[in-house]
Design a protein around this motif. Sequence first.
Motif, PDB file in Angstrom:
ATOM      1  N   LEU A 234     -44.918 -47.068   6.808  1.00  0.00           N
ATOM      2  CA  LEU A 234     -43.978 -45.574   7.451  1.00  0.00           C
ATOM      3  C   LEU A 234     -43.431 -45.497   8.630  1.00  0.00           C
ATOM      4  O   LEU A 234     -42.551 -44.862   7.909  1.00  0.00           O
ATOM      5  CB  LEU A 234     -45.851 -45.360   7.281  1.00  0.00           C
ATOM      6  N   LEU A 235     -42.964 -46.501   9.013  1.00  0.00           N
ATOM      7  CA  LEU A 235     -41.817 -46.712  10.297  1.00  0.00           C
ATOM      8  C   LEU A 235     -40.290 -46.328   9.691  1.00  0.00           C
ATOM      9  O   LEU A 235     -39.598 -46.337  10.137  1.00  0.00           O
ATOM     10  CB  LEU A 235     -41.758 -47.420  11.294  1.00  0.00           C
ATOM     11  N   ALA A 236     -40.590 -47.638   8.144  1.00  0.00           N
ATOM     12  CA  ALA A 236     -39.749 -47.903   7.891  1.00  0.00           C
ATOM     13  C   ALA A 236     -38.998 -46.695   6.515  1.00  0.00           C
ATOM     14  O   ALA A 236     -37.727 -46.203   7.226  1.00  0.00           O
ATOM     15  CB  ALA A 236     -39.446 -49.398   7.098  1.00  0.00           C
ATOM     16  N   VAL A 237     -39.802 -46.171   6.484  1.00  0.00           N
ATOM     17  CA  VAL A 237     -39.929 -45.096   5.653  1.00  0.00           C
ATOM     18  C   VAL A 237     -39.161 -43.271   6.308  1.00  0.00           C
ATOM     19  O   VAL A 237     -38.029 -42.584   5.991  1.00  0.00           O
ATOM     20  CB  VAL A 237     -40.879 -44.193   4.899  1.00  0.00           C
ATOM     21  N   GLY A 238     -39.934 -43.462   7.300  1.00  0.00           N
ATOM     22  CA  GLY A 238     -39.252 -42.600   8.453  1.00  0.00           C
ATOM     23  C   GLY A 238     -37.821 -42.735   9.400  1.00  0.00           C
ATOM     24  O   GLY A 238     -36.608 -41.892   9.321  1.00  0.00           O
ATOM     25  N   ILE A 239     -37.118 -43.943   9.228  1.00  0.00           N
ATOM     26  CA  ILE A 239     -35.580 -43.964   9.615  1.00  0.00           C
ATOM     27  C   ILE A 239     -35.375 -43.999   8.250  1.00  0.00           C
ATOM     28  O   ILE A 239     -33.904 -43.312   9.012  1.00  0.00           O
ATOM     29  CB  ILE A 239     -36.385 -45.630   9.934  1.00  0.00           C
ATOM     30  N   VAL A 240     -35.406 -44.792   7.028  1.00  0.00           N
ATOM     31  CA  VAL A 240     -34.625 -44.300   6.039  1.00  0.00           C
ATOM     32  C   VAL A 240     -34.888 -42.827   5.427  1.00  0.00           C
ATOM     33  O   VAL A 240     -32.813 -42.298   5.586  1.00  0.00           O
ATOM     34  CB  VAL A 240     -35.465 -45.036   5.122  1.00  0.00           C
ATOM     35  N   LEU A 241     -35.516 -42.222   6.103  1.00  0.00           N
ATOM     36  CA  LEU A 241     -35.342 -40.380   6.040  1.00  0.00           C
ATOM     37  C   LEU A 241     -34.584 -39.979   6.881  1.00  0.00           C
ATOM     38  O   LEU A 241     -34.022 -39.486   6.689  1.00  0.00           O
ATOM     39  CB  LEU A 241     -36.532 -39.543   5.962  1.00  0.00           C
ATOM     40  N   ALA A 242     -34.764 -40.635   7.971  1.00  0.00           N
ATOM     41  CA  ALA A 242     -34.024 -39.823   8.920  1.00  0.00           C
ATOM     42  C   ALA A 242     -32.134 -40.523   8.704  1.00  0.00           C
ATOM     43  O   ALA A 242     -31.398 -39.719   9.178  1.00  0.00           O
ATOM     44  CB  ALA A 242     -34.341 -40.719  10.122  1.00  0.00           C
ATOM     45  N   VAL A 243     -31.916 -41.314   8.711  1.00  0.00           N
ATOM     46  CA  VAL A 243     -30.721 -41.334   8.763  1.00  0.00           C
ATOM     47  C   VAL A 243     -30.270 -40.995   7.051  1.00  0.00           C
ATOM     48  O   VAL A 243     -28.837 -40.487   7.296  1.00  0.00           O
ATOM     49  CB  VAL A 243     -30.981 -43.170   7.479  1.00  0.00           C
ATOM     50  N   ALA A 281     -35.170 -31.240   7.144  1.00  0.00           N
ATOM     51  CA  ALA A 281     -36.473 -31.288   6.468  1.00  0.00           C
ATOM     52  C   ALA A 281     -36.405 -32.855   6.377  1.00  0.00           C
ATOM     53  O   ALA A 281     -37.629 -33.574   6.638  1.00  0.00           O
ATOM     54  CB  ALA A 281     -36.193 -31.207   5.165  1.00  0.00           C
ATOM     55  N   LEU A 282     -35.127 -33.475   5.496  1.00  0.00           N
ATOM     56  CA  LEU A 282     -35.458 -35.714   5.464  1.00  0.00           C
ATOM     57  C   LEU A 282     -35.733 -35.537   7.188  1.00  0.00           C
ATOM     58  O   LEU A 282     -36.178 -36.630   7.252  1.00  0.00           O
ATOM     59  CB  LEU A 282     -34.678 -35.682   4.612  1.00  0.00           C
ATOM     60  N   GLY A 283     -34.648 -35.545   7.480  1.00  0.00           N
ATOM     61  CA  GLY A 283     -34.083 -35.938   8.984  1.00  0.00           C
ATOM     62  C   GLY A 283     -35.364 -36.298  10.421  1.00  0.00           C
ATOM     63  O   GLY A 283     -35.469 -36.739  11.103  1.00  0.00           O
ATOM     64  N   SER A 284     -35.106 -34.755  10.410  1.00  0.00           N
ATOM     65  CA  SER A 284     -35.647 -34.282  11.942  1.00  0.00           C
ATOM     66  C   SER A 284     -37.460 -34.785  11.227  1.00  0.00           C
ATOM     67  O   SER A 284     -38.596 -35.844  11.973  1.00  0.00           O
ATOM     68  CB  SER A 284     -36.484 -32.689  11.842  1.00  0.00           C
ATOM     69  N   GLY A 285     -37.925 -34.771   9.893  1.00  0.00           N
ATOM     70  CA  GLY A 285     -39.501 -35.347   9.069  1.00  0.00           C
ATOM     71  C   GLY A 285     -39.623 -36.989   9.107  1.00  0.00           C
ATOM     72  O   GLY A 285     -40.587 -37.109   9.884  1.00  0.00           O
ATOM     73  N   GLY A 286     -38.304 -37.751   8.437  1.00  0.00           N
ATOM     74  CA  GLY A 286     -37.909 -38.935   9.311  1.00  0.00           C
ATOM     75  C   GLY A 286     -38.210 -39.246  10.686  1.00  0.00           C
ATOM     76  O   GLY A 286     -38.855 -39.749  10.896  1.00  0.00           O
ATOM     77  N   PHE A 287     -37.607 -39.134  10.989  1.00  0.00           N
ATOM     78  CA  PHE A 287     -37.261 -39.019  12.330  1.00  0.00           C
ATOM     79  C   PHE A 287     -39.049 -39.029  13.168  1.00  0.00           C
ATOM     80  O   PHE A 287     -39.830 -39.438  14.174  1.00  0.00           O
ATOM     81  CB  PHE A 287     -36.266 -38.013  13.438  1.00  0.00           C
ATOM     82  N   ALA A 288     -40.551 -37.760  12.979  1.00  0.00           N
ATOM     83  CA  ALA A 288     -41.086 -37.665  13.372  1.00  0.00           C
ATOM     84  C   ALA A 288     -42.283 -38.609  12.579  1.00  0.00           C
ATOM     85  O   ALA A 288     -43.003 -39.120  13.698  1.00  0.00           O
ATOM     86  CB  ALA A 288     -41.810 -35.741  12.926  1.00  0.00           C
ATOM     87  N   LEU A 289     -42.069 -39.146  11.962  1.00  0.00           N
ATOM     88  CA  LEU A 289     -42.859 -40.142  10.968  1.00  0.00           C
ATOM     89  C   LEU A 289     -42.251 -41.285  11.830  1.00  0.00           C
ATOM     90  O   LEU A 289     -43.707 -41.445  11.744  1.00  0.00           O
ATOM     91  CB  LEU A 289     -41.995 -39.999   9.299  1.00  0.00           C
ATOM     92  N   ALA A 290     -41.482 -41.613  11.687  1.00  0.00           N
ATOM     93  CA  ALA A 290     -41.382 -42.843  12.566  1.00  0.00           C
ATOM     94  C   ALA A 290     -41.561 -42.986  14.055  1.00  0.00           C
ATOM     95  O   ALA A 290     -42.116 -43.974  14.744  1.00  0.00           O
ATOM     96  CB  ALA A 290     -39.321 -43.302  12.575  1.00  0.00           C
ATOM     97  N   VAL A 291     -40.976 -41.872  14.798  1.00  0.00           N
ATOM     98  CA  VAL A 291     -42.204 -42.140  15.861  1.00  0.00           C
ATOM     99  C   VAL A 291     -43.829 -42.018  16.049  1.00  0.00           C
ATOM    100  O   VAL A 291     -44.393 -42.148  17.200  1.00  0.00           O
ATOM    101  CB  VAL A 291     -41.499 -40.014  16.440  1.00  0.00           C
ATOM    102  N   THR A 292     -44.477 -41.250  15.693  1.00  0.00           N
ATOM    103  CA  THR A 292     -45.511 -41.360  15.066  1.00  0.00           C
ATOM    104  C   THR A 292     -45.994 -43.040  15.308  1.00  0.00           C
ATOM    105  O   THR A 292     -46.695 -43.032  15.806  1.00  0.00           O
ATOM    106  CB  THR A 292     -46.094 -40.468  13.791  1.00  0.00           C
ATOM    107  N   CYS A 293     -45.464 -43.444  13.806  1.00  0.00           N
ATOM    108  CA  CYS A 293     -45.909 -44.998  13.401  1.00  0.00           C
ATOM    109  C   CYS A 293     -45.628 -46.313  14.672  1.00  0.00           C
ATOM    110  O   CYS A 293     -46.170 -47.176  15.301  1.00  0.00           O
ATOM    111  CB  CYS A 293     -45.560 -45.281  12.492  1.00  0.00           C
TER     112      CYS A 293
END
Length: 393
Positions: A234-243, A281-293
């Motif tokens: 999930l951390l990897a997915v969050g980073i990809v979404l943020a990028v 939506a994708l950038g901040s959502g991915g950022f939030a997912l990455a921070v959480t994980c």
Amino acid sequence: MFSLLAVSENNGITILASRLRAQISRLEPPHRLAGVDLARGLAVVGVFAAHLAVITPLEWGDPGTWSGLVEGRSAVLFAMLAGVSLGIISAASRRRRVGAAESADRSRPLWGLRTQLLLRGILLWLLGVWLDDLDVPVYVILPAYGALFVLAIPFTSLAARHLFALAAVLAVGAPFVVWWINSMVARSDDPVSVEESLRLIAWNYPLPLWLAFMLCGMATGALLMRSWKFAWPLLAVGIVLAVVGYGVVGPAGLAAVGVGPTEWWVAALSDAPHSSGVGEALGSGGFALAVTCAAVLVCMTPLRWIALPLRAVGSMPLTAYVVHIGIWAIWIAAETARDPGVDPSLGFRALDPFWPMTMGVLVGCTAWALLVGQGPLEWVLGKLTKAPRWRRR
């Protein structure tokens, strides 16, 4: 006499040590997922910074502007973590439901959860509307928070993969709905009155889009409930979404491949904070997912003890948030009484309130968590929504 005093003092120390051990144990697994508390604590401090500090607009290539990360992203992280908590609770309710022997008993856990969510959402919405009426120059997130809990009720029985799919559809599609509604409001005869009405349904945090963050959090919470090891993918997915969100979908990314700017896609695809665009939506959502994980993974190591003050804040985010709004309102009232010409936003921030308020909340929440336990507002909300009279018989 001295021996009695010594015995009394030793007993007091023993009781205090026992209480501290009990409260520290309450903040540790399996009672709580420490990383989620840490992420919540970071979200609260980020919200404080966005509200109380002078923030330079973020430019990814300039480290001196990285404080701008708190703009918009802290609120998104706040919303996603609400979903993570709900996902954990929903997963636990589904397990109890599956383990129930009789069909009548099987309906109770989810029925009780949904009743609690409805009550919690209504109470948070009422509290948020009241706070929003204080003389504080900020859009209070609690009305949206409460509305999201209610909107999430139909999705509490869905599997993680379905929640992720719905979140993806909303993240890509909802920004266009939000852009269309905002354009209709702008063209209305009295846009100010319409915007004031929309404020009651928390349109400052547009619900069609912010439900995506909530659902993504619910799916994440359900997976983390199964195993903390899901934090790695999930951390990897969050980073990809943020990028993708910040580097490809946003107007800057599209302009780099030769797409000319027009008004509609700049609004609908924007990656700017609080723009409600696909990029955000994708950038901040991915950022939030990455921070959480990342917080979950950090708290699987001894580093979680260094983060105890932030975890304490994260264990009582409602209390911390409401306290900072209340102190802010009182502080502004005192400053404007002293100097009626002071600007309630920029003038107040020039007083550098961020650090004293943040340190005060960190110390206060840590002391409360170790000596008392559950946050006061969390305790009240729990009593009002989990009292026996609200449970199905």
